[in-house]
Design an enzyme around this catalytic site. Sequence first.
Site, short mmCIF file in Angstrom:
data_model
loop_
_atom_site.label_atom_id
_atom_site.label_comp_id
_atom_site.label_asym_id
_atom_site.label_seq_id
_atom_site.Cartn_x
_atom_site.Cartn_y
_atom_site.Cartn_z
N HIS A 108 -5.69 -0.73 6.67
CA HIS A 108 -6.13 -0.02 8.07
C HIS A 108 -7.16 -0.71 8.45
CE1 HIS A 108 -3.32 2.96 6.47
NE2 HIS A 108 -4.18 3.53 5.66
N GLN A 140 2.62 11.05 -1.69
CA GLN A 140 2.74 11.82 -0.53
C GLN A 140 4.28 11.91 -0.01
OE1 GLN A 140 -0.13 9.86 2.02
NE2 GLN A 140 -1.85 10.32 0.45
N HIS A 176 -12.10 3.59 -3.09
CA HIS A 176 -11.14 4.04 -1.93
C HIS A 176 -11.41 3.69 -0.56
CE1 HIS A 176 -9.99 7.43 0.86
NE2 HIS A 176 -8.83 7.55 0.25
N ASP A 208 2.35 3.21 2.69
CA ASP A 208 1.01 4.32 2.99
C ASP A 208 1.43 5.62 2.46
OD1 ASP A 208 -1.22 5.04 3.07
OD2 ASP A 208 -1.78 4.83 5.12
N ARG A 227 -4.88 15.63 6.56
CA ARG A 227 -5.53 15.32 5.53
C ARG A 227 -5.82 16.78 4.68
NH1 ARG A 227 -11.34 13.09 3.82
NH2 ARG A 227 -11.85 14.71 4.57
N HIS A 231 0.91 -1.15 -0.12
CA HIS A 231 -0.03 0.11 0.00
C HIS A 231 0.74 1.19 0.15
CE1 HIS A 231 -3.79 2.38 0.67
NE2 HIS A 231 -3.00 2.91 1.50
ZN ZN Z 1 -3.70 4.79 2.00
#
Ligand code: ZN
Length: 457
Positions: A271, A63, A210, A322, A84, A58
């Site tokens: 998650h 990011q 998502h 992530d 976020r 993942h």
């Molecule tokens: Zn993610």
Amino acid sequence: MTTLFAKRALLPSGWAEDVRIRIGADGRIMEVEAGAARDSGDVSLGEKTILPAPGDLHSHGFQRAMAGLAEYRSTSADSFWTWRETMYWFLSALSPDDVEAVTAFAFMEMAEAGYGAVAEFHYVHNAPGGAPYDDIAEMSSRIIAAGETAGLGLTLLPVFYAYGGANKAPLKPRQKRFETTLDSYASLRAGVTRAAKSGAPDLFVGNSFHSLRAAGPEEIRILTETYKGAFHVHAAEQVLEVDDVKAWLGARPVEWILDNTPIGPGWCLVHATHMTEAETTGLARRGAVAGVCPVTEGNLGDGVFNGAAYLEAGGKIGFGTDSNISISLADELRLLEYTQRVTHKSRNVMCRGEWSAGRTLYELALEGGAAALSRASGAIAPGRWADLVTLDPSKVSLSSGEGDRLLDGFVFAGGERAISDVWSGGRHIVKDGVHVRRDEIESRFRASLSRLRHEAP
Ligand code: ZN
């Protein structure tokens, strides 16, 4: 064709000595022979131990560029949701060139951390403001290009994203870059499939919606009927998300997914942090992979995965980076174990019976990563992709550098420094701990970063 000769290797049957591994020109392992004599044409690995390299199940590559930008307390209660907002702010300046440069950098770091492949959960499809690019698969193509630059095997997951929150809340202006409808998603998938055809033979396209924050029940039904195979989904990262979904659908996210989708082997719930005991055993029984990302989950203050009970129930676990706040396979494995230790006030929790914690965590990563990436990897065995990593025991100070102790050292005692070589699909992309294209990838990344930090609104 290359043949590696290793003094020690981790095979499906366990540790073996004097192992010849023949890798075909197609990037797959052709033959494995233990207790063998070294042939004059073999590439000797000297004192290094060779292992299968796990897949990172993942990632949001882009990011990586905002790593370190959200560690300043700006309100009295910073949270996932304030993080976020920083991410959305950052996104507003991100061009396709930036996405490609930053993602290639993240993929390079994954290889240097010992990962042999990655599943990229890709949801930034549109231009800033939300208009689609002329080529609907523009951004996805950039992820594919990043994978090629880094030489890292890729499972690309184009993500369906229609809403801004539970109960079909409208997208916020900053979420418009993610927007898909069922129709546009079909076009996107067609474009991605076209782009992937000219890619590496170990480039795969998978399925994703998502989360229950971004897709409704009817869309999920249509998606899972239309696109065959496993799905990746963000499941239950935040308590607020669990509460919102329960208020809307009458069930918690994981509970709803178990009851309303064909979830099974290969599916990856990322998650699955907030689960009841019933959800924990239910998910384990369905054969899906729980995609844990302990570094990001810790960074965002998500909560602690019910790891001990899930493992006890026979659940599959894999690891993801992530947010890519820091990219370290060893950190992910260690942090999962440590969250369990502090929760249960016990040691060596993530083990099945009397066994090495380092080896258990590593083997979970191998099996879960291969299943979630739909990639025949995770083992040094004929037919598998040659995703391999070597550890050089001379680079770490351990009392014993062999076998399970080597893996315990890798996970718990700073053993990351021992990573020497990495092959992905037979491509030798890390040598002596450094990616073979590091200079060029890093300079493009730095150029993007400096522009973004000046131009982000
Ligand atoms: Zn993610």
